[in-house]
Each structure stands twice: as C-alpha cells, then as structure tokens.
Design a protein around this motif. Sequence first.
Motif, mmCIF file in Angstrom:
data_model
loop_
_atom_site.group_PDB
_atom_site.id
_atom_site.type_symbol
_atom_site.label_atom_id
_atom_site.label_comp_id
_atom_site.label_asym_id
_atom_site.label_seq_id
_atom_site.Cartn_x
_atom_site.Cartn_y
_atom_site.Cartn_z
ATOM 1 N N CYS A 34 0.857 -1.184 0.000
ATOM 2 C CA CYS A 34 0.000 0.000 0.000
ATOM 3 C C CYS A 34 0.893 1.233 0.000
ATOM 4 C CB CYS A 34 -0.919 0.006 1.219
ATOM 5 S SG CYS A 34 -0.079 -0.091 2.816
ATOM 6 N N GLU A 35 0.336 2.365 -0.412
ATOM 7 C CA GLU A 35 1.124 3.591 -0.477
ATOM 8 C C GLU A 35 0.924 4.393 0.800
ATOM 9 O OE1 GLU A 35 1.806 7.572 -3.229
ATOM 10 O OE2 GLU A 35 0.622 5.897 -3.978
ATOM 11 N N ALA A 36 2.014 4.635 1.501
ATOM 12 C CA ALA A 36 1.949 5.356 2.772
ATOM 13 C C ALA A 36 2.100 6.845 2.538
ATOM 14 C CB ALA A 36 3.048 4.875 3.716
ATOM 15 N N GLY A 37 1.289 7.617 3.224
ATOM 16 C CA GLY A 37 1.482 9.053 3.186
ATOM 17 C C GLY A 37 2.520 9.491 4.195
ATOM 18 N N SER A 38 2.692 8.708 5.290
ATOM 19 C CA SER A 38 3.611 9.106 6.356
ATOM 20 C C SER A 38 4.457 7.952 6.880
ATOM 21 C CB SER A 38 2.826 9.706 7.532
ATOM 22 O OG SER A 38 1.963 10.721 7.115
ATOM 23 N N TYR A 39 3.794 6.822 7.230
ATOM 24 C CA TYR A 39 4.506 5.742 7.906
ATOM 25 C C TYR A 39 3.992 4.375 7.451
ATOM 26 C CZ TYR A 39 5.735 9.481 11.158
ATOM 27 O OH TYR A 39 6.193 10.659 11.705
ATOM 28 N N CYS A 40 4.859 3.376 7.601
ATOM 29 C CA CYS A 40 4.449 1.974 7.567
ATOM 30 C C CYS A 40 4.291 1.513 9.016
ATOM 31 C CB CYS A 40 5.497 1.103 6.891
ATOM 32 S SG CYS A 40 5.945 1.577 5.192
ATOM 33 N N PHE A 41 3.457 0.495 9.230
ATOM 34 C CA PHE A 41 3.324 -0.023 10.596
ATOM 35 C C PHE A 41 3.172 -1.532 10.579
ATOM 36 C CE2 PHE A 41 -1.151 0.161 9.431
ATOM 37 C CZ PHE A 41 -1.686 -0.951 10.049
ATOM 38 N N GLY A 50 3.213 -13.254 17.429
ATOM 39 C CA GLY A 50 2.690 -13.392 16.079
ATOM 40 C C GLY A 50 2.356 -12.055 15.444
ATOM 41 N N LEU A 51 2.519 -11.988 14.138
ATOM 42 C CA LEU A 51 2.213 -10.768 13.388
ATOM 43 C C LEU A 51 0.715 -10.705 13.114
ATOM 44 C CD1 LEU A 51 3.417 -8.279 11.924
ATOM 45 C CD2 LEU A 51 3.567 -9.710 9.868
ATOM 46 N N LYS A 52 0.070 -9.634 13.521
ATOM 47 C CA LYS A 52 -1.376 -9.487 13.369
ATOM 48 C C LYS A 52 -1.737 -8.690 12.124
ATOM 49 C CE LYS A 52 -5.456 -7.862 15.946
ATOM 50 N NZ LYS A 52 -5.888 -6.709 15.131
ATOM 51 N N GLU A 53 -0.989 -7.641 11.836
ATOM 52 C CA GLU A 53 -1.367 -6.743 10.750
ATOM 53 C C GLU A 53 -0.166 -5.929 10.296
ATOM 54 O OE1 GLU A 53 -4.664 -3.183 9.935
ATOM 55 O OE2 GLU A 53 -4.269 -3.906 11.962
ATOM 56 N N GLN A 54 -0.129 -5.618 8.997
ATOM 57 C CA GLN A 54 0.844 -4.700 8.423
ATOM 58 C C GLN A 54 0.090 -3.722 7.531
ATOM 59 O OE1 GLN A 54 2.892 -8.038 6.535
ATOM 60 N NE2 GLN A 54 4.825 -7.205 7.317
ATOM 61 N N GLY A 55 0.602 -2.509 7.414
ATOM 62 C CA GLY A 55 -0.091 -1.576 6.544
ATOM 63 C C GLY A 55 0.518 -0.196 6.525
ATOM 64 N N CYS A 56 -0.295 0.769 6.076
ATOM 65 C CA CYS A 56 0.136 2.149 5.891
ATOM 66 C C CYS A 56 -0.604 3.053 6.866
ATOM 67 C CB CYS A 56 -0.174 2.614 4.464
ATOM 68 S SG CYS A 56 0.633 1.634 3.190
ATOM 69 N N LYS A 57 0.041 4.121 7.247
ATOM 70 C CA LYS A 57 -0.563 5.084 8.161
ATOM 71 C C LYS A 57 -0.246 6.487 7.652
ATOM 72 C CE LYS A 57 -0.584 4.080 12.454
ATOM 73 N NZ LYS A 57 -2.053 4.005 12.689
ATOM 74 N N THR A 58 -1.296 7.288 7.510
ATOM 75 C CA THR A 58 -1.128 8.670 7.065
ATOM 76 C C THR A 58 -1.557 9.603 8.179
ATOM 77 O OG1 THR A 58 -1.578 8.057 4.778
ATOM 78 C CG2 THR A 58 -1.757 10.375 5.329
ATOM 79 N N THR A 59 -0.661 10.453 8.639
ATOM 80 C CA THR A 59 -0.941 11.332 9.764
ATOM 81 C C THR A 59 -0.065 12.572 9.680
ATOM 82 O OG1 THR A 59 -0.864 11.528 12.180
ATOM 83 C CG2 THR A 59 0.711 10.047 11.170
ATOM 84 N N ARG A 60 -0.514 13.649 10.328
ATOM 85 C CA ARG A 60 0.280 14.869 10.412
ATOM 86 C C ARG A 60 1.226 14.835 11.607
ATOM 87 N NH1 ARG A 60 -4.754 18.600 10.916
ATOM 88 N NH2 ARG A 60 -5.450 16.680 11.902
#
Length: 281
Positions: A34-41, A50-60
Amino acid sequence: MISLKILCILTFFNSTAGFLCECSGFGLNCPDGCEAGSYCFSTWILRNGGLKEQGCKTTRADLLADRQCQTNRKGLVTCVCNTEKCNGQSFTIPSDISLTVPPTIKCFNGDLIENNFCFGHYCTYSGEVILNDFGDILPSSYPIYRGCADDEYNDDLNSVNVCTLSNSIITCKCNTPFCNRDPAFPIPLGNVLCFMSSSYTDSSTKALKYCRGHLCYKLPTDEDGKTSRGCLSVSDGAPEELKKSGTYRFFKYCNQDLCNGDFAENAMDLIKEDVENITKT
C-alpha cells in the motif's frame, strides 16, 4: 489575488508524496503493498509474538519522536517506520523501546447510569449539535454516544484528551474515570472559512454551504462523483499538529479561506464569485 489563492490550493491538494509498505491482515489484499502518506506499521500479538497486521498510516503527527511503538491492555504492540517497505519480515519491536500500558478506567457506556459502565484505556463521547449563524454551539435532540476505547495506536486526531467539532459532530476522547458525561473540553470555533457539503447531496461548488473552523477538509470523490467537505475545530490545549495542514487517513486539511473548493475547469470563476458574495454580506 484569487489566481494566487487557486494556485496554492491546487498545489496543496495535488501534492502527495509516499512510499510503499507491506500490507496484510484483516482480509487485506494488496500483494504489491500500500502507499503510505507518512509511515508503515506492523502490529504484533505480544503473548506469542505473532504478526497481526501490516499496513500504511497517514498522519500529520511526528510519531518517531516519542510514539514509535505503543501497546494496549489487549497485548497488542504497534510500531511505525518511514522508509520503503520498512515493515517487512525483518521489522521487529526495537529492543530499546519502553512499552507502557495506559491505565484501565471506567466510563459511561451509553447512558449516564454509573452501574452501566465499560472498561477501556479511554472514554469516548460523540454527538450531533446545532450551529447557528452567530457561531454558537447548541444541543440537539439526536442521541449521544458514550463508550470506551482501546486504540491500537494513537496518532493525530486519535490524540487523548481532545475534543473536535467536524461540521456538526462533536467527538471527544479523555482518560479519567467517567470523563465522558459531557464534552470533556470546550471547543472554540476557528476563523478559517470553509466550503461545507456532504457526499449525500449535490457537491457543486455554487451550491455549497459554509462553516468556520481551524482547518478546512476535503474527502476523496466517491463513486457517484460527489465530495464531502467541511471544517474542523479542536479544543484548547490540543496538540498543535491537529491544526496543521496535511493529510490524515483519507482527509486532506488546509488552513486558508475556501481552500477545500472543487477544482473543476471553471473553479476559479466559481470561487471568485463565492468570495465576492461573502464579502457583500
């Protein structure tokens, strides 16, 4: 002056910078990331690693300064990073991070009967109000929603001990017992003039209403070609990042009068006409 304003507005809404993040969990299907505006998480279950979730986070918000990793009472840990696919398999919880679980408190749950409570890290409050032409915030007959929250990650508008007014909706989040009886903090209206519209109505710029706030916002155009716009005001003492222009999730915020207009081919004429009409009133 109008031409310069339109140029600034267009530059703001068309300027997007991001990078790719690994993306998985909750049925997400994004093999290319996915395309992150600010961070990966990444979010892990602390009990078994165990790994539950991965993704993108967009924040100021600047999350790396003091919020690189956060945890909650459910045993979930979420950490962020800000380079291309930095949340891959090699991404782990930093060994030097101190994880502190926020206290668990009691909150009103629905009504104001203290025997009807819920547990959480935070209490929540949301309700609809009436705004009159003088900027007064008046109660409405719509129901008020009270409850608890165990956020996996607090960033930007998820900040604790903050109330916001978005168009006519007040939302609050506080961290002391039963702090959600009423809005926990007063919300002064900002002075930025914004277009206000809903995707459920005609979103032609000439038909829009207006509101005032600390920021204007605009959401992506929906499948019917309609766009939601409005204004955001935040309570005194809220983090300064909440009043900054930028992107948060799907919201695009700006801090100049009528900066959330619709940029059609004739947008300059439409906004110029609206500005002139407002000036006359």
